[in-house]
Design a protein around this motif. Sequence first.
Motif, PDB file in Angstrom:
ATOM      1  N   LEU A   1       0.893  -1.172  -0.157  1.00 40.90           N
ATOM      2  CA  LEU A   1       0.031  -0.062   0.094  1.00 40.90           C
ATOM      3  C   LEU A   1       0.997   1.253  -0.089  1.00 40.90           C
ATOM      4  O   LEU A   1       0.750   2.216  -0.743  1.00 40.90           O
ATOM      5  CB  LEU A   1      -0.866   0.052   1.112  1.00 40.90           C
ATOM      6  CG  LEU A   1      -1.726   1.334   1.410  1.00 40.90           C
ATOM      7  CD1 LEU A   1      -2.791   1.380   0.240  1.00 40.90           C
ATOM      8  CD2 LEU A   1      -2.546   1.133   2.635  1.00 40.90           C
ATOM      9  N   ARG A   2       1.875   1.250   0.738  1.00 39.07           N
ATOM     10  CA  ARG A   2       2.695   2.446   0.838  1.00 39.07           C
ATOM     11  C   ARG A   2       3.499   2.700  -0.538  1.00 39.07           C
ATOM     12  O   ARG A   2       3.614   3.581  -0.807  1.00 39.07           O
ATOM     13  CB  ARG A   2       3.896   2.130   2.027  1.00 39.07           C
ATOM     14  CG  ARG A   2       3.133   2.347   3.568  1.00 39.07           C
ATOM     15  CD  ARG A   2       4.290   2.494   4.453  1.00 39.07           C
ATOM     16  NE  ARG A   2       4.961   3.232   4.696  1.00 39.07           N
ATOM     17  CZ  ARG A   2       6.087   3.382   5.496  1.00 39.07           C
ATOM     18  NH1 ARG A   2       6.493   2.671   6.144  1.00 39.07           N
ATOM     19  NH2 ARG A   2       6.851   4.791   5.267  1.00 39.07           N
ATOM     20  N   THR A   3       3.901   1.657  -0.913  1.00 35.55           N
ATOM     21  CA  THR A   3       4.720   1.633  -2.217  1.00 35.55           C
ATOM     22  C   THR A   3       3.840   2.153  -3.487  1.00 35.55           C
ATOM     23  O   THR A   3       4.327   3.042  -4.178  1.00 35.55           O
ATOM     24  CB  THR A   3       5.291   0.339  -2.830  1.00 35.55           C
ATOM     25  OG1 THR A   3       6.045  -0.188  -1.856  1.00 35.55           O
ATOM     26  CG2 THR A   3       5.759   0.193  -4.287  1.00 35.55           C
TER      27      THR A   3
ATOM     28  N   ASP B   1      -5.439  -0.367  -6.218  1.00 29.74           N
ATOM     29  CA  ASP B   1      -4.328  -0.873  -5.388  1.00 29.74           C
ATOM     30  C   ASP B   1      -3.631   0.241  -4.510  1.00 29.74           C
ATOM     31  O   ASP B   1      -2.598  -0.100  -3.939  1.00 29.74           O
ATOM     32  CB  ASP B   1      -3.236  -1.714  -6.329  1.00 29.74           C
ATOM     33  CG  ASP B   1      -2.593  -0.855  -7.236  1.00 29.74           C
ATOM     34  OD1 ASP B   1      -3.054   0.159  -7.449  1.00 29.74           O
ATOM     35  OD2 ASP B   1      -1.792  -1.361  -7.875  1.00 29.74           O
ATOM     36  N   ALA B   2      -4.152   1.278  -4.558  1.00 31.71           N
ATOM     37  CA  ALA B   2      -3.724   2.359  -3.461  1.00 31.71           C
ATOM     38  C   ALA B   2      -5.005   2.849  -2.551  1.00 31.71           C
ATOM     39  O   ALA B   2      -4.736   3.766  -2.238  1.00 31.71           O
ATOM     40  CB  ALA B   2      -3.311   3.696  -4.404  1.00 31.71           C
ATOM     41  N   CYS B   3      -5.675   1.550  -2.341  1.00 27.06           N
ATOM     42  CA  CYS B   3      -7.010   1.992  -1.587  1.00 27.06           C
ATOM     43  C   CYS B   3      -6.816   0.663  -0.593  1.00 27.06           C
ATOM     44  O   CYS B   3      -6.179  -0.368  -0.952  1.00 27.06           O
ATOM     45  CB  CYS B   3      -8.224   1.828  -2.329  1.00 27.06           C
ATOM     46  SG  CYS B   3      -8.685   3.426  -3.237  1.00 27.06           S
TER      47      CYS B   3
ATOM     48  N   PRO C   1     -12.094   1.578 -12.362  1.00 29.51           N
ATOM     49  CA  PRO C   1     -10.787   1.059 -11.528  1.00 29.51           C
ATOM     50  C   PRO C   1      -9.692   1.026 -12.417  1.00 29.51           C
ATOM     51  O   PRO C   1      -9.628   1.014 -13.542  1.00 29.51           O
ATOM     52  CB  PRO C   1     -11.453  -0.359 -11.149  1.00 29.51           C
ATOM     53  CG  PRO C   1     -12.326  -0.783 -12.209  1.00 29.51           C
ATOM     54  CD  PRO C   1     -12.919   0.594 -12.783  1.00 29.51           C
ATOM     55  N   MET C   2      -8.532   1.317 -11.863  1.00 30.48           N
ATOM     56  CA  MET C   2      -7.481   1.474 -12.518  1.00 30.48           C
ATOM     57  C   MET C   2      -6.171   0.993 -11.304  1.00 30.48           C
ATOM     58  O   MET C   2      -6.614   0.904 -10.192  1.00 30.48           O
ATOM     59  CB  MET C   2      -6.779   2.700 -12.994  1.00 30.48           C
ATOM     60  CG  MET C   2      -6.648   3.920 -12.229  1.00 30.48           C
ATOM     61  SD  MET C   2      -6.699   5.462 -13.171  1.00 30.48           S
ATOM     62  CE  MET C   2      -5.552   4.918 -14.614  1.00 30.48           C
TER      63      MET C   2
END
Length: 210
Positions: free
Chosen positions: A36-38, A139-141, A163-164
């Motif tokens: 998530l951080r990446t 993927d940033a959620c 979505p992306m």
Amino acid sequence: MKPSPDLLAPDNHTLVLIDFEGQMGFATKSIAFNELRTNTALIAGGSKIFNVPTIVTTVAEKSFSGPVFPEIETFYPQATSGYLDRTTMNTWEDANAYKAITAKGKKKIVLAGLWTSVCIVGPALSALHEGYDVFVITDACGDVTPEAHERAVQRMVHAGVKPMTSVQYVLELQRDWARQETYAAVTDLMKKYGGAYGIGVQYAHEMLAH
């Protein structure tokens, strides 16, 4: 030869980074925290490279949720970016955040943050209702369970949200490797945060140099 207007470009959207804070992250179980951080670093760094209008919003920063991830602070320091702190779970219902987002004048809005089922669903559906073209970098959620995240994404997609992924976001902005003004910065960002793909970029650069 013209690209689809459905594609994101640096000048056609606003990025909203929502509640990337410690307290929200502690309970996130739908994605590995280092991943998530990446991914957060990728989208924050990418938006900075391309000068995308970007808003960082927090919830109860001083009293409950805590400071934003270092990856956000690196690219958007609070001292210069002016994070918008809220009490509302839905960013769209906060007067200051709503004004800041809509004032950018972009009809496409890209969202990422914590948690998917509450803090992303709320503004995504609200913006969609007002006629905006809404994207979510899934993927940033993250959320408290994989099912909570997946159901939230399904709900938004059924409503018309697009979505992306984080890598897709950055590469869609670059679009053409001949775009030299951002090439070095994007490939450096990928080398640092792009996982196996970034290692591949590093390998190719090193081998081609020989």
